[in-house]
Motif scaffolding. Structure first.
Motif, PDB file in Angstrom:
ATOM      1  N   ASP A  89       0.827  -1.207   0.000  1.00 11.54           N
ATOM      2  CA  ASP A  89       0.000   0.000   0.000  1.00 11.54           C
ATOM      3  C   ASP A  89       0.861   1.258   0.000  1.00 11.54           C
ATOM      4  O   ASP A  89       0.615   2.197  -0.760  1.00 11.54           O
ATOM      5  CB  ASP A  89      -0.931   0.015   1.214  1.00 11.54           C
ATOM      6  CG  ASP A  89      -1.987  -1.081   1.165  1.00 11.54           C
ATOM      7  OD1 ASP A  89      -2.215  -1.628   0.052  1.00 11.54           O
ATOM      8  OD2 ASP A  89      -2.567  -1.402   2.221  1.00 11.54           O
ATOM      9  N   THR A  91       3.933   1.517  -0.995  1.00 11.38           N
ATOM     10  CA  THR A  91       4.667   1.608  -2.259  1.00 11.38           C
ATOM     11  C   THR A  91       3.781   2.214  -3.337  1.00 11.38           C
ATOM     12  O   THR A  91       4.225   3.079  -4.104  1.00 11.38           O
ATOM     13  CB  THR A  91       5.155   0.209  -2.695  1.00 11.38           C
ATOM     14  OG1 THR A  91       5.955  -0.341  -1.641  1.00 11.38           O
ATOM     15  CG2 THR A  91       5.981   0.280  -3.956  1.00 11.38           C
ATOM     16  N   ASN A  92       2.521   1.773  -3.394  1.00 11.06           N
ATOM     17  CA  ASN A  92       1.584   2.339  -4.372  1.00 11.06           C
ATOM     18  C   ASN A  92       1.349   3.821  -4.107  1.00 11.06           C
ATOM     19  O   ASN A  92       1.291   4.629  -5.041  1.00 11.06           O
ATOM     20  CB  ASN A  92       0.262   1.573  -4.342  1.00 11.06           C
ATOM     21  CG  ASN A  92       0.395   0.190  -4.933  1.00 11.06           C
ATOM     22  OD1 ASN A  92       1.307  -0.074  -5.707  1.00 11.06           O
ATOM     23  ND2 ASN A  92      -0.498  -0.697  -4.562  1.00 11.06           N
ATOM     24  N   ALA A  93       1.191   4.178  -2.839  1.00 14.48           N
ATOM     25  CA  ALA A  93       0.990   5.588  -2.499  1.00 14.48           C
ATOM     26  C   ALA A  93       2.216   6.410  -2.894  1.00 14.48           C
ATOM     27  O   ALA A  93       2.086   7.525  -3.417  1.00 14.48           O
ATOM     28  CB  ALA A  93       0.723   5.731  -1.000  1.00 14.48           C
ATOM     29  N   LYS A  95       4.336   5.734  -5.337  1.00 13.32           N
ATOM     30  CA  LYS A  95       4.350   5.867  -6.797  1.00 13.32           C
ATOM     31  C   LYS A  95       3.386   6.965  -7.242  1.00 13.32           C
ATOM     32  O   LYS A  95       3.703   7.764  -8.123  1.00 13.32           O
ATOM     33  CB  LYS A  95       3.974   4.538  -7.461  1.00 13.32           C
ATOM     34  CG  LYS A  95       5.079   3.516  -7.420  1.00 13.32           C
ATOM     35  CD  LYS A  95       4.666   2.240  -8.109  1.00 13.32           C
ATOM     36  CE  LYS A  95       5.756   1.186  -8.016  1.00 13.32           C
ATOM     37  NZ  LYS A  95       5.340  -0.079  -8.634  1.00 13.32           N
ATOM     38  N   THR A  96       2.193   6.997  -6.646  1.00 13.98           N
ATOM     39  CA  THR A  96       1.208   8.018  -6.997  1.00 13.98           C
ATOM     40  C   THR A  96       1.742   9.416  -6.686  1.00 13.98           C
ATOM     41  O   THR A  96       1.615  10.331  -7.509  1.00 13.98           O
ATOM     42  CB  THR A  96      -0.097   7.766  -6.210  1.00 13.98           C
ATOM     43  OG1 THR A  96      -0.524   6.433  -6.444  1.00 13.98           O
ATOM     44  CG2 THR A  96      -1.175   8.735  -6.610  1.00 13.98           C
ATOM     45  N   VAL A  97       2.340   9.564  -5.539  1.00 16.50           N
ATOM     46  CA  VAL A  97       2.877  10.872  -5.147  1.00 16.50           C
ATOM     47  C   VAL A  97       4.038  11.266  -6.063  1.00 16.50           C
ATOM     48  O   VAL A  97       4.158  12.431  -6.441  1.00 16.50           O
ATOM     49  CB  VAL A  97       3.312  10.837  -3.660  1.00 16.50           C
ATOM     50  CG1 VAL A  97       4.113  12.063  -3.288  1.00 16.50           C
ATOM     51  CG2 VAL A  97       2.085  10.719  -2.773  1.00 16.50           C
ATOM     52  N   GLU A  98       4.892  10.295  -6.440  1.00 14.57           N
ATOM     53  CA  GLU A  98       6.005  10.609  -7.334  1.00 14.57           C
ATOM     54  C   GLU A  98       5.502  11.046  -8.712  1.00 14.57           C
ATOM     55  O   GLU A  98       6.056  11.973  -9.311  1.00 14.57           O
ATOM     56  CB  GLU A  98       6.930   9.397  -7.476  1.00 14.57           C
ATOM     57  CG  GLU A  98       7.833   9.191  -6.278  1.00 14.57           C
ATOM     58  CD  GLU A  98       8.712   7.964  -6.407  1.00 14.57           C
ATOM     59  OE1 GLU A  98       8.402   7.077  -7.239  1.00 14.57           O
ATOM     60  OE2 GLU A  98       9.697   7.889  -5.674  1.00 14.57           O
ATOM     61  N   ILE A  99       4.463  10.379  -9.220  1.00  9.57           N
ATOM     62  CA  ILE A  99       3.894  10.770 -10.520  1.00  9.57           C
ATOM     63  C   ILE A  99       3.323  12.183 -10.425  1.00  9.57           C
ATOM     64  O   ILE A  99       3.518  13.014 -11.319  1.00  9.57           O
ATOM     65  CB  ILE A  99       2.819   9.755 -10.961  1.00  9.57           C
ATOM     66  CG1 ILE A  99       3.489   8.439 -11.346  1.00  9.57           C
ATOM     67  CG2 ILE A  99       1.992  10.290 -12.104  1.00  9.57           C
ATOM     68  CD1 ILE A  99       2.522   7.302 -11.579  1.00  9.57           C
ATOM     69  N   ASN A 100       2.614  12.465  -9.345  1.00  9.32           N
ATOM     70  CA  ASN A 100       2.040  13.795  -9.126  1.00  9.32           C
ATOM     71  C   ASN A 100       3.152  14.842  -9.054  1.00  9.32           C
ATOM     72  O   ASN A 100       3.048  15.922  -9.655  1.00  9.32           O
ATOM     73  CB  ASN A 100       1.202  13.792  -7.847  1.00  9.32           C
ATOM     74  CG  ASN A 100       0.354  15.033  -7.726  1.00  9.32           C
ATOM     75  OD1 ASN A 100       0.214  15.807  -8.655  1.00  9.32           O
ATOM     76  ND2 ASN A 100      -0.218  15.220  -6.552  1.00  9.32           N
ATOM     77  N   ASN A 103       4.573  15.471 -12.518  1.00 14.28           N
ATOM     78  CA  ASN A 103       3.670  16.323 -13.308  1.00 14.28           C
ATOM     79  C   ASN A 103       3.759  17.777 -12.864  1.00 14.28           C
ATOM     80  O   ASN A 103       3.771  18.690 -13.697  1.00 14.28           O
ATOM     81  CB  ASN A 103       2.232  15.827 -13.195  1.00 14.28           C
ATOM     82  CG  ASN A 103       2.008  14.532 -13.927  1.00 14.28           C
ATOM     83  OD1 ASN A 103       2.755  14.181 -14.830  1.00 14.28           O
ATOM     84  ND2 ASN A 103       0.982  13.793 -13.532  1.00 14.28           N
TER      85      ASN A 103
END
Length: 161
Positions: A89, A91-93, A95-100, A103
């Protein structure tokens, strides 16, 4: 007295010893015969265990506070599963924050966007002025010049092909 020292030593070290090992490890505080009698008495009293290996007797302290292996194993399995899920969980969070973050850092800031807009407006105005000059220009290309330019163009086009 010897039995108390022997029992304390076996419980503290928590590993099996023979009578000779106990005598040596107690540094000769008690004679070997006294230690042998103490070990036999403690074994009969049920405070330590005695096992025979050929002619040699090995003594070990009884471990009373042991946890049953099955419940301990299931506790660790459940803990491992929850920690693994929690790691997935997070790790997924991440990844989402890194993508954000990627951007957000790739988009221009307000100041740089304003300067880009100003540069584009300036270029547009310059191009419009140039277009206006060309529209109002009375300079016309003659037919002969146009023919020369077109033949030169066709020649270069053939060479290109």
């Amino acid at each position: 007295m010897a039995s108390e020292a022997v029992l304390k030593y076996l419980v503290d070290t928590n590993r099996p010893y023979s009578c000779a090992d106990v005598t040596v490890n107690l540094r000769g505080a008690f004679p070997k015969s006294a230690i042998q009698k103490a070990l036999d008495a403690l074994s009969e009293a049920g405070k330590i265990k005695c096992k025979l290996y050929g002619k040699q007797k090995v003594y070990a302290a009884i471990q009373l506070d042991t946890v049953t292996e099955e419940s301990d194993k299931t506790d660790y399995d459940a803990l491992f599963k929850t920690l693994t899920q929690e790691l997935a969980d997070k790790t997924n969070a991440l990844k989402t924050v890194e993508i954000n973050l990627k951007n957000l850092t790739s988009t221009p800031t307000t100041d740089s966007a304003k300067t880009n807009i100003d540069e584009i407006k300036n270029r547009t105005e310059a191009t419009e002025k140039k277009l206006e000059i060309l529209k109002t220009s009375t300079e016309v290309v003659s037919v002969e010049e146009k023919k020369i330019i077109m033949t030169e163009h066709e020649k270069l086009l053939k060479e290109y092909r």
